[in-house]
Design a protein around this motif. Structure first.
Motif, mmCIF file in Angstrom:
data_model
loop_
_atom_site.group_PDB
_atom_site.id
_atom_site.type_symbol
_atom_site.label_atom_id
_atom_site.label_comp_id
_atom_site.label_asym_id
_atom_site.label_seq_id
_atom_site.Cartn_x
_atom_site.Cartn_y
_atom_site.Cartn_z
ATOM 1 N N LYS A 72 -5.286 -11.736 8.516
ATOM 2 C CA LYS A 72 -5.557 -11.438 7.107
ATOM 3 C C LYS A 72 -6.614 -10.340 6.962
ATOM 4 O O LYS A 72 -6.473 -9.424 6.147
ATOM 5 C CB LYS A 72 -6.025 -12.710 6.404
ATOM 6 N N THR A 73 -7.672 -10.419 7.795
ATOM 7 C CA THR A 73 -8.737 -9.416 7.745
ATOM 8 C C THR A 73 -8.220 -8.053 8.210
ATOM 9 O O THR A 73 -8.542 -7.013 7.616
ATOM 10 C CB THR A 73 -9.923 -9.845 8.615
ATOM 11 N N VAL A 74 -7.417 -8.048 9.274
ATOM 12 C CA VAL A 74 -6.851 -6.798 9.786
ATOM 13 C C VAL A 74 -5.929 -6.161 8.751
ATOM 14 O O VAL A 74 -5.982 -4.948 8.510
ATOM 15 C CB VAL A 74 -6.088 -7.050 11.107
ATOM 16 N N ARG A 75 -5.102 -6.993 8.115
ATOM 17 C CA ARG A 75 -4.173 -6.476 7.094
ATOM 18 C C ARG A 75 -4.948 -5.851 5.935
ATOM 19 O O ARG A 75 -4.590 -4.766 5.440
ATOM 20 C CB ARG A 75 -3.284 -7.616 6.594
ATOM 21 N N ARG A 76 -6.025 -6.504 5.515
ATOM 22 C CA ARG A 76 -6.843 -5.962 4.431
ATOM 23 C C ARG A 76 -7.494 -4.649 4.847
ATOM 24 O O ARG A 76 -7.530 -3.678 4.081
ATOM 25 C CB ARG A 76 -7.916 -6.983 4.022
ATOM 26 N N ALA A 77 -8.004 -4.600 6.080
ATOM 27 C CA ALA A 77 -8.651 -3.377 6.567
ATOM 28 C C ALA A 77 -7.662 -2.220 6.623
ATOM 29 O O ALA A 77 -7.994 -1.086 6.239
ATOM 30 C CB ALA A 77 -9.258 -3.625 7.946
ATOM 31 N N LEU A 78 -6.438 -2.490 7.073
ATOM 32 C CA LEU A 78 -5.422 -1.439 7.144
ATOM 33 C C LEU A 78 -5.056 -0.934 5.750
ATOM 34 O O LEU A 78 -4.873 0.278 5.548
ATOM 35 C CB LEU A 78 -4.169 -1.967 7.856
ATOM 36 N N ARG A 79 -4.979 -1.854 4.798
ATOM 37 C CA ARG A 79 -4.673 -1.433 3.422
ATOM 38 C C ARG A 79 -5.790 -0.546 2.873
ATOM 39 O O ARG A 79 -5.531 0.470 2.227
ATOM 40 C CB ARG A 79 -4.489 -2.666 2.543
ATOM 41 N N GLU A 80 -7.051 -0.926 3.157
ATOM 42 C CA GLU A 80 -8.185 -0.132 2.686
ATOM 43 C C GLU A 80 -8.235 1.236 3.367
ATOM 44 O O GLU A 80 -8.596 2.240 2.739
ATOM 45 C CB GLU A 80 -9.476 -0.909 2.919
ATOM 46 N N ILE A 81 -7.880 1.281 4.654
ATOM 47 C CA ILE A 81 -7.838 2.562 5.373
ATOM 48 C C ILE A 81 -6.802 3.484 4.740
ATOM 49 O O ILE A 81 -7.056 4.668 4.496
ATOM 50 C CB ILE A 81 -7.518 2.329 6.866
#
Length: 305
Positions: free
Chosen positions: A178-187
């Motif tokens: 979940k954290t990785v998915r959020r980080a990728l979306r923010e990137i």
């Protein structure tokens, strides 16, 4: 290779992390059919490089294109590597020519002084007899939010394999999916970093064609010229590289045969708004890191220390 493969290459070129589902919607196939096509393109070497790079605007970079003409005494492989050793140069296509050698060069620069230094470097190569260099217009989006430590941590994992699945990234860096998915979306939303593919059309037995077009600005604008080319050759037209200072553009096409290349060349040359055109056929290329890739890697290395 058919029109669907070309559409897939075009989309992956812009975003190599695009999902099979999204690609499937674009080309109107099932996700499994798209997955098989992507794997075939990778196995054939057409999709051979996947990279994480800065949006050039983040580093204040603009793009340039150059035509380098030589006396023909050089070893092509060595000459390409010599040109590519310059840190500003990222791509070199060897062109078919009747006399001497000719090379189409792409790169990035961050100041006028740097552009002058690049020009001097190329002109001073022993075999070079002529050089044309142009600043080209870019259409990169304006970068937004700065990247944080979490984003850099994810990017550090992805630079070794930009196609890595979220579950793999999660395991490698010890964060939840979940954290990785959020980080990728923010990137992605920050528009500061691009996930790209650099295709090799020669591996797919295709002809890579560049047409140097000088047009009459009193008859057509650049935007209308690009739209006209795209409407005439929707499958073959790959990308435009327009000069920032004159009515000059290099239009890149990907075709299946020289006969198809001749047809495109004649259509463009006979257009009333085209003053002149020169057709260049590329038969091999050399790929090197652009500054937008090198500087991102330096940032990731620095933050890791």
């Amino acid at each position: 290779m058919d029109s669907i493969d070309r559409a897939i290459i075009s989309s992956v070129f812009e975003n190599c992390r695009i999902s099979y589902e999204a690609l499937a919607r674009q080309v109107k196939l099932s996700p499994n059919a798209v997955k098989n096509r992507v794997h075939n393109l990778i196995e054939d070497g057409v999709l051979s490089q996947f990279l994480v790079v800065f949006n050039p605007k983040v580093i204040g970079a603009e793009s340039f294109q150059a035509i380098v003409t030589t006396n023909g005494t050089e070893s092509q492989r060595d000459f390409v590597n010599t040109i590519g050793s310059h840190p500003a140069i990222g791509h070199i296509s060897t062109l078919a020519t009747v006399k001497g050698g000719a090379y189409l060069v792409w790169g990035e620069f961050t100041s006028i002084d740097m552009l002058h230094e690049i020009r001097t470097y190329l002109r001073n190569l022993e075999e070079v007899v002529d050089l044309e260099i142009y600043v080209v217009l870019s259409e990169y989006k304006e970068p937004l939010e700065e990247l944080g430590k979490l984003h850099l941590r994810v990017l550090r994992a992805l630079r070794t394999n930009p196609l890595m699945q979220i579950s793999e990234i999660s395991q490698q860096i010890g964060l939840s999916p979940k954290t990785v998915r959020r980080a990728l979306r923010e990137i992605t939303d920050s528009q500061r970093v691009r996930f790209i593919a650099r295709p090799d059309f020669a591996a797919g037995s295709l002809v890579n064609l560049h047409i140097r077009i000088e047009w009459d600005e009193t008859l057509i604008t650049l935007e209308k010229l690009k739209k006209w080319i795209h409407s005439e050759f929707p499958l073959e037209f790959w990308s435009p590289w327009a000069s920032a200072t004159s009515s000059l553009m290099y239009a890149e096409f990907v075709v299946e045969s020289l006969q198809e290349a001749e047809c495109i060349s004649n259509t463009i040359r006979e257009s009333e708004f085209v003053k002149s055109s020169t057709t260049l056929v590329a038969y091999s290329s050399g790929k090197f890191p652009y500054p937008s890739q090198t500087l991102l890697n330096e940032l990731l290395d620095t933050e890791e220390e």
